[in-house]
Design a protein around this motif. Structure first.
Motif, short mmCIF file in Angstrom:
data_model
loop_
_atom_site.label_atom_id
_atom_site.label_comp_id
_atom_site.label_asym_id
_atom_site.label_seq_id
_atom_site.Cartn_x
_atom_site.Cartn_y
_atom_site.Cartn_z
N UNK A 114 105.95 75.86 39.80
CA UNK A 114 104.95 75.30 38.90
C UNK A 114 103.86 76.31 38.54
N UNK A 115 103.10 75.95 37.49
CA UNK A 115 101.92 76.70 37.04
C UNK A 115 100.72 75.77 37.20
N UNK A 116 99.74 76.20 38.02
CA UNK A 116 98.57 75.37 38.31
C UNK A 116 97.34 75.92 37.62
N UNK A 117 96.51 75.02 37.10
CA UNK A 117 95.28 75.35 36.39
C UNK A 117 94.29 74.21 36.56
N UNK A 118 93.20 74.25 35.84
CA UNK A 118 92.29 73.12 35.80
C UNK A 118 91.07 73.19 36.69
N UNK A 119 90.86 74.31 37.38
CA UNK A 119 89.63 74.44 38.19
C UNK A 119 88.48 74.75 37.23
N UNK A 120 87.81 73.70 36.78
CA UNK A 120 86.76 73.88 35.78
C UNK A 120 85.47 74.46 36.38
N UNK A 121 85.37 74.49 37.71
CA UNK A 121 84.17 75.04 38.36
C UNK A 121 84.28 76.55 38.57
N UNK A 122 85.33 77.01 39.24
CA UNK A 122 85.46 78.44 39.56
C UNK A 122 86.51 79.15 38.72
N UNK A 123 87.32 78.41 37.96
CA UNK A 123 88.42 79.01 37.22
C UNK A 123 88.17 79.22 35.74
N UNK A 124 86.95 78.92 35.27
CA UNK A 124 86.67 79.07 33.84
C UNK A 124 86.17 80.49 33.56
N UNK A 125 87.06 81.28 32.94
CA UNK A 125 86.77 82.69 32.71
C UNK A 125 85.63 82.93 31.72
N UNK A 126 85.18 81.89 31.03
CA UNK A 126 84.10 82.07 30.05
C UNK A 126 82.74 81.59 30.58
N UNK A 127 82.69 81.21 31.86
CA UNK A 127 81.44 80.71 32.44
C UNK A 127 80.91 81.66 33.51
N UNK A 128 79.60 81.66 33.74
CA UNK A 128 79.02 82.51 34.79
C UNK A 128 79.53 82.15 36.19
N UNK A 129 79.99 80.91 36.40
CA UNK A 129 80.48 80.49 37.71
C UNK A 129 81.91 80.97 37.99
N UNK A 130 82.53 81.70 37.04
CA UNK A 130 83.91 82.18 37.22
C UNK A 130 83.98 83.06 38.46
N UNK A 131 84.87 82.69 39.37
CA UNK A 131 85.05 83.44 40.63
C UNK A 131 86.55 83.47 40.92
N UNK A 132 87.26 84.51 40.44
CA UNK A 132 88.71 84.56 40.60
C UNK A 132 89.19 84.32 42.03
N UNK A 133 88.46 84.81 43.02
CA UNK A 133 88.87 84.63 44.41
C UNK A 133 88.71 83.17 44.86
N UNK A 134 87.88 82.39 44.16
CA UNK A 134 87.66 80.99 44.52
C UNK A 134 88.39 80.02 43.60
N UNK A 135 89.01 80.54 42.52
CA UNK A 135 89.74 79.67 41.59
C UNK A 135 90.79 78.89 42.36
N UNK A 136 90.79 77.60 42.15
CA UNK A 136 91.69 76.72 42.88
C UNK A 136 90.98 75.94 43.97
N UNK A 137 89.71 76.25 44.22
CA UNK A 137 88.96 75.54 45.26
C UNK A 137 87.94 74.57 44.67
#
Length: 170
Positions: free
Chosen positions: A58-81
């Motif tokens: 599968x392909x997982x997405x949807x972490x709107x807190x840490x996974x949004x690459x256009x926001x200051x809260x983007x944290x690739x290491x935390x994407x998915x949490x």
């Protein structure tokens, strides 16, 4: 283009790999469909990366807190949490099969912890049946889902450019 039977219950997702059309199942998972549509209408998924992509699964997405690459809260290491600022959802498990193109909610060990993250199955994943909430099915663009870069985490991940309810697209 695939025929969209009910534009209020379909999503048009533009990804960095191309367009994907998803038919929603409000009769199967009304709470989850409502949440996905609510977040889509807020633009919350726009810019969110595919942070966990496992070949043959599968392909997982949807972490709107840490996974949004256009926001200051983007944290690739935390994407998915992370999730949204909305409350977690009560499980809406069903007998729907997790087959190719199935859209289902990601969650923690707690069955009632789904929030904003979701995944799209590449192949049959029947072992997930009755344990994860199925809320939709890809009806067009599965070839684009197949092109999403793999990894756990994904280096230089693909992302959702925009996710819209079809009824809102002119």
């Amino acid at each position: 283009m695939a025929e969209i039977k009910d534009r209020e219950n379909a999503l048009i997702m533009e990804t960095t790999k191309g367009k994907v059309v998803i038919e929603l199942f409000p009769d199967l998972a009304p709470g989850h469909v409502g949440r996905i549509k609510e977040l889509a209408r807020e633009g919350a998924y726009d810019g969110v990366v595919f942070h966990r992509v496992i070949d043959g699964f599968m392909a997982q997405t949807g972490d709107v807190k840490f996974g949004n690459s256009s926001k200051p809260s983007f944290a690739p290491a935390r994407a998915g949490t992370g999730g949204s600022d909305k409350p977690d959802l009560k499980a809406e498990f069903s007998n729907a099969n997790h087959g190719r193109g199935t859209c289902s909610m990601a969650r923690s060990q707690n069955p009632n912890s789904a929030n904003s993250q979701f995944f799209i199955c590449f192949d049959d994943a029947a072992f997930l049946n009755r344990q994860y909430t199925v809320w939709g099915q890809v009806i067009e663009g599965m070839d684009n889902v197949d092109k999403i870069k793999r990894g756990e985490p994904v280096p230089d991940p693909d992302k959702i450019v925009s996710l819209k309810v079809a009824a809102d697209v002119k």
